[in-house]
Write a protein that holds these residues in place. Structure first.
Motif, short mmCIF file in Angstrom:
data_model
loop_
_atom_site.label_atom_id
_atom_site.label_comp_id
_atom_site.label_asym_id
_atom_site.label_seq_id
_atom_site.Cartn_x
_atom_site.Cartn_y
_atom_site.Cartn_z
N ALA A 553 0.82 -1.21 0.00
CA ALA A 553 0.00 0.00 0.00
C ALA A 553 0.86 1.26 0.00
O ALA A 553 0.46 2.29 -0.56
N GLU A 554 2.03 1.19 0.62
CA GLU A 554 2.92 2.35 0.66
C GLU A 554 3.60 2.59 -0.67
O GLU A 554 3.81 3.73 -1.09
N HIS A 556 2.90 1.01 -3.94
CA HIS A 556 2.24 0.77 -5.23
C HIS A 556 1.92 2.09 -5.93
O HIS A 556 1.51 3.06 -5.31
N GLU A 559 -3.43 3.95 -7.61
CA GLU A 559 -4.19 4.38 -6.45
C GLU A 559 -5.23 3.36 -6.03
O GLU A 559 -5.47 3.16 -4.83
N LYS A 562 -3.43 0.65 -4.19
CA LYS A 562 -3.00 1.14 -2.88
C LYS A 562 -4.15 1.06 -1.88
O LYS A 562 -4.00 0.57 -0.76
N GLN A 563 -5.31 1.53 -2.32
CA GLN A 563 -6.47 1.50 -1.43
C GLN A 563 -6.90 0.07 -1.14
O GLN A 563 -7.24 -0.27 0.00
N CYS A 565 -5.05 -2.61 -1.01
CA CYS A 565 -4.12 -3.23 -0.06
C CYS A 565 -4.30 -2.67 1.34
O CYS A 565 -4.15 -3.40 2.33
N ARG A 566 -4.62 -1.38 1.44
CA ARG A 566 -4.89 -0.82 2.76
C ARG A 566 -6.12 -1.50 3.38
O ARG A 566 -6.11 -1.86 4.56
#
Length: 737
Positions: A553-554, A556, A559, A562-563, A565-566
């Motif tokens: 998430a940090e 990638h 966007e 990233k979201q 994975c968060r």
């Protein structure tokens, strides 16, 4: 607004006032009537509880209450088999361990228990007296100090009264003698063993009920859901998606809350939606092989509806069980589940994402049970007796939730800061109690050596203690105590107050060794387990998956990924958090619904069920079925984690090092000024004092999540609290923009 509009508005306001007044009078009368009925019910329960063959589950069913509510009114009905437990703690002997606080963790307890004296040969003191050992005391008449070890017999204090004048609940105790010793056994023929099958994967779809967007492996469509009733959702989804889709996650627009303004409770609105009319051929799922989850789960925010059409089965559930989607569209939520599976697969080769994180967590844990011949516990982890499980259910609380209001804190505070321990429970899974516990009575504890006493308090354990708060104490309470009237807890903090409670070893140690002033602890009874690591492998694997998802998430560049994975990392947290919760077996509550008869007649409910809601077409009911024979019931593990997490909320070593000493930095509420704590929410602290604890990114470290460094009005209600919580998070986010 002009003067005419103002005058008109005043007239409308008077009309509302006139309409409200008679309703308020009716409400006052109704509340008085309800109060009398509650009192009458409580008195009847106490009368029935005097019957020699009375059981808490039978009375609970008849009263429409839970087992623990009955035990609160009649403590002698605490779950047990051979005999009735005494209403209060054993009061024949206790051991004071207030000197332990001055020792380093690895050191023995100095002068905790006095050597045997001639007085010990005297007959036992009468019930209601307690021998206080190991603390110097002063003769009130002569001022002469008695040496440590002199026995002083005092009347056991009565249950303390709360500010409302109600006596606190008395928690159940272990019966004395052989009756109590008989509790310490494993449940025959019941042990946690590794399964020899793999869970069946179920195809999933993700639906935004507000926009009608549906996403599944085969594509994306926008549906016309009409009013988003059950019938309209099932019809629209299966007009596009294949029948092989068995699980529909709602990502937004919770359809079960429609029409909630017509219901007094949100749960009633959910029940009405779940029991709404169905398309032709569909019925409520009544069974599915050996699946005990068949039928609806009526929950106010995360319900589960289950239906079938012939051999086709489907369920509709909320993605909120796994994480807050924070506005993510269905495609991103689906990507989060894909990333979750990919992160778990290297560590759990049989991973299958089940309907909820709790089910998934339990299944993944069961696949870490050792099977190698000769390995310890290869035959399975034994399940405690029903009496021990019932005792833990009644005496081991979960996360700490507390709101501090004036006059304990000022009306206005200089700021608002929120810090939260990330993935906190993972930090407390390295050691847990295994096997059948030993009973450690006050006499047995007194007979231990200093080293044995120290080891016992640091081992996986659960203690019945009498606690005395030091005079002049000005900070938050340290140990949970039973609040009056219901299964909830509060944390006494008044200097000089004495109370009896149960607490885990982690919290007892914290009370003795806290950085402000040691509390006085008297051991009355306890359960002591062998230390093992049944959760360590499972937790370690989940932590690896959590770290990998956070790292992606940090870094990638996309966007959406990233979201995704968060969100997936938060799902891992839920797997561990709710997985631990599943070990804390509670009395099994089943729910169901029945159609109204002709003319709206209420049908007969199943034996032992109580009515919980009624709509134009259906009634809903629930039934307390007591403790089931569950091979994965280990409340001792959940209780140990919860106790350690509550202690860490007050004081814990972080992953950061003090540059001047090289030692871990201490963090927690007790390392903040007295009077600055505004609230606790499980693993989060809300304070008016600036917090500068460095976040190391490890499980259990405190992360700053909200900050408003300017004067605020202290919240007095949950609504005001959550409003400030949201503002604080928005303010911190704005700082980083």
């Amino acid at each position: 607004m002009n003067s005419k509009e103002f005058s008109t508005g005043l007239g409308e306001l008077r009309a509302v006032r006139d309409e409200l007044k008679p309703l308020e009078r009716e409400l006052t009368q109704l509340q008085a009537r309800i109060g009398k009925l509650h009192d009458s019910r409580a008195e009847k329960i106490r009368q029935l509880g005097e019957y020699a063959k009375a059981t808490s589950d039978r009375i609970a069913t008849a009263a429409g209450l839970s087992v623990i509510d009955i035990v609160a009114l009649v403590p002698s009905l605490a779950p047990q088999s051979a005999s009735e437990a005494p209403a209060g703690p054993p009061a024949t002997e206790s051991v004071t361990v207030d000197q332990l606080a001055a020792q380093a963790p690895a050191e023995p307890i100095k002068k905790m228990v006095a050597p045997p004296s001639a007085d010990e040969a005297r007959p036992a003191e009468p019930a209601g007296a307690v021998a206080r050992l190991g603390a110097a005391s002063t003769d009130a008449d002569t001022g002469r100090e008695e040496p440590a070890g002199s026995n002083q017999v005092e009347a056991a204090p009565a249950p303390a009264a709360t500010g409302s004048g109600e006596a606190e609940r008395v928690l159940p105790s272990i019966p004395e003698g052989d009756d109590g010793d008989s509790w310490f056994r494993a449940e025959p023929g019941l042990a946690s063993k590794r399964p020899n099958f793999k869970q069946a994967a179920r195809a999933m779809a993700f639906l935004d009920a507000a926009t009608g967007v549906l996403v599944w492996q085969g594509g994306t469509v926008r549906l016309d859901l009409g009013q988003a009733s059950v019938a309209e959702v099932l019809t629209a989804v299966y007009a596009e998606a294949p029948a092989t889709v068995e699980r529909i996650y709602v990502t937004a627009g919770d359809p079960w809350h429609q029409g909630s303004e017509r219901h007094e409770f949100l749960k009633d609105a959910v029940a009405a939606w779940l029991n709404g009319p169905l398309p032709e051929g569909w019925t409520v799922e009544s069974s599915r092989g050996k699946d005990r989850q068949a039928g609806h789960l009526v929950h106010p925010r995360n319900p589960v509806g289950r239906w079938q059409r012939g051999d086709q089965h489907t369920e509709i559930r909320s993605v909120g069980e796994w994480f807050d989607p924070e506005g993510a569209d269905p495609a991103t939520v689906r990507a989060a589940f894909v990333e979750l599976w990919k992160a778990l697969r290297p560590h759990f080769e049989d991973v299958v994402l089940m309907g909820s994180p709790s089910q998934t967590g339990r299944d993944l844990w069961s696949r870490t049970i050792p099977t190698k011949a000769g390995a310890k516990w290869a035959d399975g982890f034994p399940v405690m007796s029903q009496e021990i499980r019932g005792l833990l259910h009644a005496t081991a609380g979960q996360g700490r939730t507390e709101l501090f209001t004036p006059p304990r804190v000022p009306e206005r505070v200089p700021g608002w800061y929120e810090v939260d321990r990330t993935f906190a429970y993972a930090k407390h899974t390295w050691a847990s109690g295994v096997g059948v516990p030993r009973r450690i009575t006050a006499a047995a504890f007194a007979a231990m050596t200093e080293k044995e006493q120290t080891n016992a308090l640091f081992a996986p354990s659960h203690w019945q203690v009498r606690v005395t708060i030091p005079q002049g104490w000005s900070h938050v309470g340290l140990l949970p105590a039973p609040a009056p009237g219901e299964r909830s807890w509060h944390y006494p903090y008044e200097g000089g107050r004495t109370f009896v409670t149960w607490a885990g070893g982690a919290e007892v140690n914290l009370a003795l060794r806290n950085p402000i002033a040691p509390w006085r602890i008297e051991i009355l009874d306890g359960l002591l387990w062998e230390s093992g690591d049944p959760l360590k492998s499972w937790s370690t694997k989940l932590q690896k998956a959590w770290r990998s998802l956070r790292a992606i998430a940090e870094m990638h560049g996309d966007e959406q990924q990233k979201q995704a994975c968060r969100l997936a990392s938060r799902a891992v947290r839920s797997i561990l958090l709710y997985g631990i919760g599943t070990f804390a077996q509670r009395p099994r509550i089943t729910t169901g619904s029945l159609e109204l008869g002709a003319g709206g007649a209420v049908p007969d409910l199943p034996d032992g069920a109580r009515l919980t809601g009624i709509t134009d077409t259906h009634v809903t009911w629930e039934r307390n079925q007591g403790f089931a024979r569950d091979q994965y019931a280990h409340p001792e593990w959940a209780a140990g984690v919860w106790s350690a997490a509550r202690a860490a909320l007050l004081s814990v070593s972080t992953s950061s090092k003090d540059p001047s000493t090289g030692k871990p930095v201490k963090a927690g509420a007790l390392h903040l000024p007295a009077g600055s704590i505004l609230a606790f929410r499980t693993d989060a602290i809300y304070t008016s004092a600036p917090v500068d604890w460095e976040y190391g990114g490890e499980p259990g470290d405190y992360l700053l999540k909200g900050r408003m460094p300017w004067e605020q009005t202290t919240p007095r209600t949950d609504e005001e609290f959550y409003y400030l919580q949201g503002l604080g998070r928005q303010a911190l986010e704005a700082e980083g923009m």
